[in-house]
Motif scaffolding. Sequence first.
Motif, PDB file in Angstrom:
ATOM      1  N   PRO A  98      -2.770  42.733  -4.912  1.00  0.00           N
ATOM      2  CA  PRO A  98      -2.635  41.982  -6.168  1.00  0.00           C
ATOM      3  C   PRO A  98      -1.640  42.625  -7.114  1.00  0.00           C
ATOM      4  N   ARG A  99      -0.981  41.808  -7.917  1.00  0.00           N
ATOM      5  CA  ARG A  99      -0.026  42.305  -8.890  1.00  0.00           C
ATOM      6  C   ARG A  99      -0.736  43.165  -9.926  1.00  0.00           C
TER       7      ARG A  99
ATOM      8  N   LEU B 282      -9.023  44.297  -9.993  1.00  0.00           N
ATOM      9  CA  LEU B 282      -8.124  43.380  -9.299  1.00  0.00           C
ATOM     10  C   LEU B 282      -8.196  43.578  -7.789  1.00  0.00           C
ATOM     11  N   LEU B 283      -8.357  44.829  -7.380  1.00  0.00           N
ATOM     12  CA  LEU B 283      -8.375  45.155  -5.961  1.00  0.00           C
ATOM     13  C   LEU B 283      -9.748  44.966  -5.340  1.00  0.00           C
TER      14      LEU B 283
ATOM     15  N   THR C  42     -13.382  47.472   4.025  1.00  0.00           N
ATOM     16  CA  THR C  42     -12.957  46.201   4.606  1.00  0.00           C
ATOM     17  C   THR C  42     -12.234  45.369   3.563  1.00  0.00           C
ATOM     18  N   SER C  43     -11.063  44.853   3.925  1.00  0.00           N
ATOM     19  CA  SER C  43     -10.270  44.021   3.024  1.00  0.00           C
ATOM     20  C   SER C  43     -10.078  42.646   3.646  1.00  0.00           C
TER      21      SER C  43
ATOM     22  N   GLY D 129      -3.772  34.560  -0.737  1.00  0.00           N
ATOM     23  CA  GLY D 129      -2.515  35.235  -0.459  1.00  0.00           C
ATOM     24  C   GLY D 129      -2.467  36.689  -0.886  1.00  0.00           C
ATOM     25  N   LYS D 130      -3.566  37.228  -1.418  1.00  0.00           N
ATOM     26  CA  LYS D 130      -3.619  38.630  -1.825  1.00  0.00           C
ATOM     27  C   LYS D 130      -4.736  39.335  -1.057  1.00  0.00           C
ATOM     28  N   LEU D 131      -4.521  40.608  -0.752  1.00  0.00           N
ATOM     29  CA  LEU D 131      -5.532  41.369  -0.028  1.00  0.00           C
ATOM     30  C   LEU D 131      -6.465  42.041  -1.019  1.00  0.00           C
TER      31      LEU D 131
END
Length: 330
Positions: free
Chosen positions: A204-205, A266-267, A315-316, A321-323
């Motif tokens: 993520p940005r 965010l992550l 685990t991701s 569209g973002k991990l």
Amino acid sequence: MRYRRRFVRVMGVLLLIGAVVGVGYPLWWQHRQAIDGSREIHRLASMAVAGCTGASSAGPGVLRIPAVAVVAPVVEGTSEAVLAISVGHESSSPWPGQQGTSVLEAHDVGYFASNQLLRPGDIVTYTRACRTYRYRVVGYYILRPGDTIPSPGPSGLVLDSCWPTDALWFTPSRLIVTAVLTGVRSDKAVATGVAPTPLVPQLPRGIPAPPNLFDEGWLAGTLTFTGMPALAWKDGPAPLAWESVGLRAFSALRMGEQTRASWLSLLAPGMTPPLILGGDYASGTPVDVAEEVQGTSVHSVTITTRIQGVQVSVTSTAVAGKLRVTAIES
């Protein structure tokens, strides 16, 4: 009698030292090569993914010999500096996949330490950019100085190392394994029905670039798959691309946990990473990667290692569209 006993003792000590060196030296060499080689493999993998469009099919790549569990970087040259880290490409020969016989060299205590176990029919692959060249072993030779390397055919591969394979220093005899090209797989080969490589999500940005684990001395472990991945997908660059972004997510999570950074939400939304995650990494412990794949769709990437003696798994999963990190186990 006294001198004879002393002589026997001295010889015993010398034999013991020789035995320790004989066992320890190959293990030390292979451990060092595994660390440095894993960094080179990831560098080549990143170049392959980035240069897929319009990339030349000739050049440095990754050699795989499943029968002896070898995954090795291949770069130009056969100097000691090259062979300490990689398999070397003999510059007077073509690159794998090109017309003619490609010659690859490695030390007998390194990547080619178990080549004497290879037999006709075993598979060897070479991945460069979007293409994977598949070879089949056809010959096995012990050559003396002055002998000619048998040609495996118009598009062949030769694996060259010292003989015997347990020699600690240079020997004039060579172990030669020959293989023939049996096929080429390309992620962009629409004619073969292979689907294009799906886009790989990014972090993520707002998340700072995390440290590269392998540049910091972490040791690459195994890459495994669950589910039913398509064979063409496994043979292409996509698995390494997903592995790379999964490792970045793991590294970023460690970095954020150490400072309790605001961007952790965010992550890893709704999660509080355990303190152990930011602890010291135990040198020599492998970092394993598992990808859950159905066809060409990746459901998740799981990174597993040990930190301060505790096994940790992160685990991701791709979300919009973002991990993002979706599970942490310790």
